[in-house]
Write a protein that holds these residues in place. Sequence first.
Motif, mmCIF file in Angstrom:
data_model
loop_
_atom_site.group_PDB
_atom_site.id
_atom_site.type_symbol
_atom_site.label_atom_id
_atom_site.label_comp_id
_atom_site.label_asym_id
_atom_site.label_seq_id
_atom_site.Cartn_x
_atom_site.Cartn_y
_atom_site.Cartn_z
ATOM 1 N N LYS A 183 3.601 -0.796 -10.719
ATOM 2 C CA LYS A 183 3.653 0.857 -11.201
ATOM 3 C C LYS A 183 3.307 1.272 -9.918
ATOM 4 O O LYS A 183 3.139 2.368 -9.501
ATOM 5 N N THR A 184 4.009 0.215 -8.635
ATOM 6 C CA THR A 184 3.686 1.425 -7.167
ATOM 7 C C THR A 184 6.256 1.608 -6.864
ATOM 8 O O THR A 184 4.930 2.164 -6.030
ATOM 9 N N THR A 185 6.507 1.343 -7.438
ATOM 10 C CA THR A 185 7.504 2.029 -7.743
ATOM 11 C C THR A 185 7.957 3.086 -9.125
ATOM 12 O O THR A 185 7.312 2.262 -9.721
ATOM 13 N N THR B 165 3.745 3.577 -2.165
ATOM 14 C CA THR B 165 3.864 4.011 -3.625
ATOM 15 C C THR B 165 4.943 4.913 -3.130
ATOM 16 O O THR B 165 5.101 5.873 -2.770
ATOM 17 N N ASN C 235 0.435 -1.408 0.469
ATOM 18 C CA ASN C 235 0.157 -0.164 -0.237
ATOM 19 C C ASN C 235 0.901 1.246 0.106
ATOM 20 O O ASN C 235 0.516 2.409 0.348
ATOM 21 N N ARG D 50 1.489 11.863 -5.753
ATOM 22 C CA ARG D 50 1.566 10.809 -6.902
ATOM 23 C C ARG D 50 2.205 9.469 -5.805
ATOM 24 O O ARG D 50 1.901 7.987 -6.525
ATOM 25 N N VAL D 51 2.761 9.543 -4.852
ATOM 26 C CA VAL D 51 3.369 8.294 -4.062
ATOM 27 C C VAL D 51 3.582 9.130 -2.779
ATOM 28 O O VAL D 51 3.292 10.396 -2.565
ATOM 29 N N ASP D 52 4.031 7.453 -1.782
ATOM 30 C CA ASP D 52 3.680 8.455 -0.842
ATOM 31 C C ASP D 52 5.338 8.710 0.318
ATOM 32 O O ASP D 52 5.228 9.459 1.167
ATOM 33 N N LYS E 273 7.313 -4.586 -7.261
ATOM 34 C CA LYS E 273 6.794 -2.795 -7.214
ATOM 35 C C LYS E 273 6.552 -1.600 -8.814
ATOM 36 O O LYS E 273 6.243 -1.353 -9.190
#
Length: 303
Positions: A216-218, A177, A175, A236-238, A212
């Motif tokens: 597309k979570t990296t 990014t 969960n 867009r990312v965390d 990832k």
Amino acid sequence: MRKTIIASLVFLIVSITTKAQDFKSNEHQFDPPWQQTSLNGKNFTIYGIDNMPDFHGDVNDPDLVIFFAGNQYMVVPELLDAFKKKYPKYTKVFAETIPPGIEVEQIQNGKLLVGNMRITLSPDVITAGKASITEKNNQGWFVNTKAYAKNKLAIMVYKGNPKKISTLKDLGKENITVAMPNPNWEGIGKRIVLAYKNVGKDSLSNLIMDKKVNVKTTLLTTIHHRETPLFIMNKRVDAGPVWYSEAYYHSNLTNHPIDMVEIPDKYNVDATYMAGELKNAPHKKAAKKFMKFLGSKEAHEAL
């Protein structure tokens, strides 16, 4: 000892006197440049259209050309002003703050194309990580090299750290990014991968850099010192691993909605920045003056 190491790069930003640009009330509210310039002229910066924050100074007939490591963008205006004050003979200085890997390709190609503009200037001095400068010194690029700063890694997160990220291991969670510098272009990418391995051996590195990335979570960046904070501020990312100096700058010296998570020393990775005076420098006297300047009191006060 660790505090001393970081102080040598944090000193690059603690003395900054210019303020980050104010928020804008449109979709480009966080766009760089994030500092003001002392240069004068008709301002035609159109955010999202005509804006080149990593190209500094005078591109026409400069007295000195410097290709900096990109993450030092926040100190370049003050540093160049201090150099010109100490050496008033050199009034026109041009500098770039793009990834060193791209700058090397620019040197080898002889040209850099940005939009519809082509830059054909050759550098007098380049800066990069110790390994890169040492390698090129062994290849005969330089007449002189100098180490001038050190750094380490940190994690950049959105203000308040809503995902409660506390370690590099958290970046492997489904969960979360992540913005990650592409190791093919940016030296920091390889340093971060090494830190991942310090924490979770190959399994964490493979998770973040392979699995990832595929889902597309990296998100891999080309110019992390601009993209990572923008990705975080625009949600867009965390999170994103960056140099400590960058995380400190955004979280402490600007009004950007960014916080910093420190990485324990036992997992962290250090870096030494070096400058190299090129053998074929077009402005040899100015290059020598700048190399000398980097070790001066005036440079340290500006940095």
